[in-house]
Design a protein around this motif. Structure first.
Motif, PDB file in Angstrom:
ATOM      1  N   SER A 108      39.052  49.859  47.233  1.00 39.22           N
ATOM      2  CA  SER A 108      39.253  49.099  45.997  1.00 39.22           C
ATOM      3  C   SER A 108      39.558  50.037  44.830  1.00 39.22           C
ATOM      4  O   SER A 108      40.325  49.691  43.925  1.00 39.22           O
ATOM      5  CB  SER A 108      38.004  48.280  45.676  1.00 39.22           C
ATOM      6  N   GLU A 109      38.973  51.231  44.847  1.00 35.18           N
ATOM      7  CA  GLU A 109      39.228  52.203  43.784  1.00 35.18           C
ATOM      8  C   GLU A 109      40.701  52.598  43.753  1.00 35.18           C
ATOM      9  O   GLU A 109      41.297  52.744  42.683  1.00 35.18           O
ATOM     10  CB  GLU A 109      38.355  53.439  43.982  1.00 35.18           C
ATOM     11  N   GLN A 148      31.755  46.025  37.424  1.00 39.67           N
ATOM     12  CA  GLN A 148      32.056  45.429  38.719  1.00 39.67           C
ATOM     13  C   GLN A 148      30.925  45.688  39.713  1.00 39.67           C
ATOM     14  O   GLN A 148      30.500  46.827  39.902  1.00 39.67           O
ATOM     15  CB  GLN A 148      33.366  46.018  39.260  1.00 39.67           C
ATOM     16  N   LEU A 183      31.721  46.767  44.813  1.00 42.63           N
ATOM     17  CA  LEU A 183      33.066  47.344  44.806  1.00 42.63           C
ATOM     18  C   LEU A 183      33.645  47.467  46.209  1.00 42.63           C
ATOM     19  O   LEU A 183      34.866  47.429  46.394  1.00 42.63           O
ATOM     20  CB  LEU A 183      33.027  48.723  44.131  1.00 42.63           C
ATOM     21  N   CYS A 195      35.701  53.572  49.321  1.00 42.70           N
ATOM     22  CA  CYS A 195      36.023  52.229  48.831  1.00 42.70           C
ATOM     23  C   CYS A 195      37.498  52.196  48.444  1.00 42.70           C
ATOM     24  O   CYS A 195      37.889  52.789  47.433  1.00 42.70           O
ATOM     25  CB  CYS A 195      35.156  51.874  47.619  1.00 42.70           C
ATOM     26  N   ALA A 252      36.159  42.796  44.034  1.00 41.60           N
ATOM     27  CA  ALA A 252      36.836  43.792  43.203  1.00 41.60           C
ATOM     28  C   ALA A 252      38.032  43.190  42.470  1.00 41.60           C
ATOM     29  O   ALA A 252      38.278  43.493  41.299  1.00 41.60           O
ATOM     30  CB  ALA A 252      37.284  44.971  44.065  1.00 41.60           C
ATOM     31  N   TYR A 264      42.670  49.764  42.138  1.00 40.53           N
ATOM     32  CA  TYR A 264      42.528  49.816  40.682  1.00 40.53           C
ATOM     33  C   TYR A 264      43.442  50.883  40.085  1.00 40.53           C
ATOM     34  O   TYR A 264      44.174  50.642  39.120  1.00 40.53           O
ATOM     35  CB  TYR A 264      41.082  50.144  40.304  1.00 40.53           C
ATOM     36  N   VAL A 276      30.919  50.985  37.657  1.00 41.75           N
ATOM     37  CA  VAL A 276      30.684  50.768  39.084  1.00 41.75           C
ATOM     38  C   VAL A 276      29.779  51.870  39.613  1.00 41.75           C
ATOM     39  O   VAL A 276      29.653  52.933  39.010  1.00 41.75           O
ATOM     40  CB  VAL A 276      32.011  50.762  39.879  1.00 41.75           C
ATOM     41  N   LYS A 305      35.297  56.309  36.384  1.00 40.47           N
ATOM     42  CA  LYS A 305      34.024  55.630  36.596  1.00 40.47           C
ATOM     43  C   LYS A 305      33.101  55.946  35.418  1.00 40.47           C
ATOM     44  O   LYS A 305      33.044  57.079  34.951  1.00 40.47           O
ATOM     45  CB  LYS A 305      33.391  56.081  37.907  1.00 40.47           C
TER      46      LYS A 305
END
Length: 215
Positions: A183-184, A137, A140, A181, A146, A187, A175, A197
């Motif tokens: 977005s993590e 990705q 991110l 972030c 994302a 996920y 990533v 990661k």
């Protein structure tokens, strides 16, 4: 429990790898994991629980693959198989913006006995339980990228292997480092079993084998 005494040797098919010699040792197996029988002095395994298996769905242009017992060492995915075992033709792109496929390394063994000794007595991999969904990705920090460049196409691939998408899974994401972030967190919560990661996994795999069922 069964004790099987084996005297043999293993030489890696990787020219840069060291050679291993195994003297007579007792190899202990749980009968419910690896059933074996002797026929004409030949050991036959009916359940190869350590060999890599690959199942792919779709054409090479739009393909999703499930790897059972896929190994990871020194930043590299590795397939361990017995010579003559079937592997389907596969081509996997793990990032929407990468034009080249991901190809694991492959090590072949003369027999399942050799493979089993290599895994259990030499490398002794650390097992990562449950299914891990792998994708790369970019950007991110941008939730749009994302979701629609990363998570969405990867999850669609998982749906092809129903009903695995209905159970918690883990995400392995290629990533970069990103401070704050969120977005993590998306996920991790969506998968249910968290996020790893790849640069963290690379550190863990230095000189050490890891194994898992990967997509």
């Amino acid at each position: 429990m069964k004790n099987i005494n084996i005297q043999t040797s293993f030489i890696s098919n990787n020219n840069n790898s060291q050679n291993f010699t195994i003297s007579t040792k007792s190899l202990t197996n749980k009968t419910n994991k690896c059933n074996s029988s002797f026929t004409n002095s030949t050991l036959i395994y009916t359940n190869r629980t350590l060999e890599t298996k690959v199942q792919c769905i779709g054409s090479l242009y739009n393909q999703s693959c499930l790897f059972q017992n896929l190994y990871y060492v020194d930043n590299t995915f590795t397939i361990l198989i017995v010579k003559g075992s079937y592997l389907p033709e596969y081509s996997i792109r793990t990032n929407a913006f990468y034009m080249w496929p991901t190809k694991p390394n492959k090590r072949e063994f003369d027999s399942y006995v050799h493979l089993q000794i290599f895994v259990r007595n030499i490398v002794k991999p650390r097992r990562i339980p449950y299914v891990t969904l792998y994708f790369g990705q970019l950007w991110l920090w941008n939730i749009g990228h994302a979701l629609f460049d990363g998570l969405y196409p990867a999850y669609v691939a998982l749906i092809r292997f129903s009903p695995r998408h209905l159970h918690p899974f883990r995400i392995l994401a290629d990533v970069g480092e990103c401070q704050d972030c969120w977005s993590e967190d998306v996920y991790s919560r969506f998968a249910g079993l968290g996020l790893i990661k790849q640069f963290v996994l690379n550190k863990l795999s230095k000189g050490r084998f890891l194994s898992n069922n990967w997509m």
